[in-house]
Design a protein around this motif. Structure first.
Motif, short mmCIF file in Angstrom:
data_model
loop_
_atom_site.label_atom_id
_atom_site.label_comp_id
_atom_site.label_asym_id
_atom_site.label_seq_id
_atom_site.Cartn_x
_atom_site.Cartn_y
_atom_site.Cartn_z
N MET A 1 5.90 7.72 32.14
CA MET A 1 6.66 6.95 30.95
C MET A 1 5.48 5.95 30.51
O MET A 1 4.69 5.42 31.11
CB MET A 1 7.51 6.05 31.86
CG MET A 1 8.34 5.14 30.62
SD MET A 1 9.48 3.84 31.18
CE MET A 1 10.66 4.91 32.14
N ASN A 2 5.58 5.63 29.11
CA ASN A 2 4.74 4.97 28.25
C ASN A 2 4.77 3.56 29.05
O ASN A 2 5.76 3.01 29.38
CB ASN A 2 4.96 4.84 27.28
CG ASN A 2 4.29 3.98 26.15
OD1 ASN A 2 3.93 2.91 26.49
ND2 ASN A 2 3.98 4.61 25.10
N ASN A 3 3.50 2.82 29.55
CA ASN A 3 3.39 1.63 29.89
C ASN A 3 4.14 0.46 28.94
O ASN A 3 4.83 -0.47 29.47
CB ASN A 3 1.73 1.10 30.20
CG ASN A 3 1.49 1.71 31.52
OD1 ASN A 3 2.42 1.94 32.43
ND2 ASN A 3 0.38 1.63 31.64
N ILE A 5 6.68 0.91 26.82
CA ILE A 5 8.07 0.88 26.98
C ILE A 5 8.26 0.31 28.26
O ILE A 5 9.55 -0.60 28.27
CB ILE A 5 8.57 2.29 26.67
CG1 ILE A 5 10.04 2.29 26.29
CG2 ILE A 5 8.38 3.29 27.84
CD1 ILE A 5 10.58 3.60 25.83
N TYR A 6 7.55 0.72 29.57
CA TYR A 6 8.25 0.12 30.47
C TYR A 6 8.22 -1.49 30.57
O TYR A 6 9.09 -2.27 31.19
CB TYR A 6 7.21 0.61 31.66
CG TYR A 6 7.54 -0.14 33.03
CD1 TYR A 6 8.59 0.28 33.85
CD2 TYR A 6 6.88 -1.20 33.68
CE1 TYR A 6 8.73 -0.35 35.22
CE2 TYR A 6 6.94 -1.72 34.73
CZ TYR A 6 7.85 -1.16 35.47
OH TYR A 6 8.22 -1.65 36.73
N GLU A 7 6.90 -1.95 30.00
CA GLU A 7 7.01 -3.41 29.96
C GLU A 7 8.05 -4.08 29.24
O GLU A 7 8.52 -5.17 29.56
CB GLU A 7 5.49 -3.87 29.35
CG GLU A 7 4.45 -3.60 30.66
CD GLU A 7 3.11 -3.73 29.93
OE1 GLU A 7 2.71 -4.43 29.09
OE2 GLU A 7 2.18 -3.36 30.69
N ARG A 9 10.92 -2.82 28.58
CA ARG A 9 12.18 -2.77 29.39
C ARG A 9 12.45 -3.73 30.44
O ARG A 9 13.33 -4.09 30.75
CB ARG A 9 12.48 -1.35 29.71
CG ARG A 9 12.77 -0.42 28.84
CD ARG A 9 13.06 0.97 29.07
NE ARG A 9 13.69 1.60 28.17
CZ ARG A 9 13.56 3.16 28.20
NH1 ARG A 9 13.40 3.72 29.32
NH2 ARG A 9 14.13 3.92 27.28
N MET A 10 11.28 -4.34 31.34
CA MET A 10 11.32 -5.09 31.95
C MET A 10 11.80 -6.51 31.63
O MET A 10 12.22 -7.34 31.98
CB MET A 10 10.00 -5.07 32.89
CG MET A 10 9.69 -3.62 33.67
SD MET A 10 11.37 -3.28 34.92
CE MET A 10 11.41 -4.75 35.65
N ARG A 13 15.17 -6.62 30.55
CA ARG A 13 16.30 -5.95 31.47
C ARG A 13 17.45 -6.62 31.56
O ARG A 13 18.37 -6.23 32.00
CB ARG A 13 15.61 -5.87 32.87
CG ARG A 13 15.44 -7.11 33.66
CD ARG A 13 14.47 -7.05 34.97
NE ARG A 13 14.23 -8.30 35.44
CZ ARG A 13 13.01 -9.00 35.09
NH1 ARG A 13 12.18 -8.44 34.22
NH2 ARG A 13 12.67 -9.94 35.69
N TYR A 21 13.29 2.26 22.52
CA TYR A 21 13.08 3.66 22.88
C TYR A 21 11.55 4.22 22.20
O TYR A 21 11.00 3.08 21.36
CB TYR A 21 14.18 4.20 21.91
CG TYR A 21 14.42 3.89 20.43
CD1 TYR A 21 13.88 4.78 19.58
CD2 TYR A 21 15.08 2.79 20.06
CE1 TYR A 21 13.80 4.44 18.17
CE2 TYR A 21 15.01 2.45 18.65
CZ TYR A 21 14.60 3.31 17.94
OH TYR A 21 14.43 3.09 16.47
N SER A 22 11.23 5.29 22.40
CA SER A 22 10.51 6.12 21.75
C SER A 22 10.52 7.15 21.25
O SER A 22 11.38 7.80 21.73
CB SER A 22 9.18 6.17 22.81
OG SER A 22 8.24 6.57 22.29
N VAL A 28 6.59 2.30 20.40
CA VAL A 28 8.12 1.79 21.08
C VAL A 28 8.88 1.02 19.94
O VAL A 28 8.10 0.07 19.34
CB VAL A 28 7.54 1.17 22.37
CG1 VAL A 28 8.85 0.47 22.98
CG2 VAL A 28 6.85 1.99 23.35
#
Length: 87
Positions: A1-3, A5-7, A9-10, A13, A21-22, A28
């Motif tokens: 997963m793309n960093n 998009i992860y950041e 989402r965190m 959250r 989304y991407s 993103v």
């Protein structure tokens, strides 16, 4: 997963009025659903939610492309790109 998009989402959250989304590239995107904002009835409430979302991204060294214009774009339920904050 793309960093990125992860950041994102965190950072968001606990915010249910957003979609992150991407489209398969390294970009993103963020969409806010102002119609889901139910707290209060004042017209400024959705704008406050959008500004809060941007603030949460800023706390994680992220931002949205478009600066202040991104607030209006998000209020219109259109996507904006999430970017890393410039150093």
């Amino acid at each position: 997963m793309n960093n990125l998009i992860y950041e994102a989402r965190m950072a968001l959250r606990d915010v249910m009025e957003v979609n992150i989304y991407s489209q398969g590239n390294d970009k993103v995107y963020l969409t806010v659903f102002p119609e889901l904002v139910w707290e209060g009835t004042e017209k400024t409430q959705p704008e406050n939610v959008v500004r809060n979302v941007i603030g949460l991204l800023n706390d994680m060294s992220l931002d949205v492309a478009g600066g202040e214009g991104a607030v209006r774009t998000l209020l219109d339920a259109a996507p904006v790109e999430i970017v890393r904050k410039a150093a």
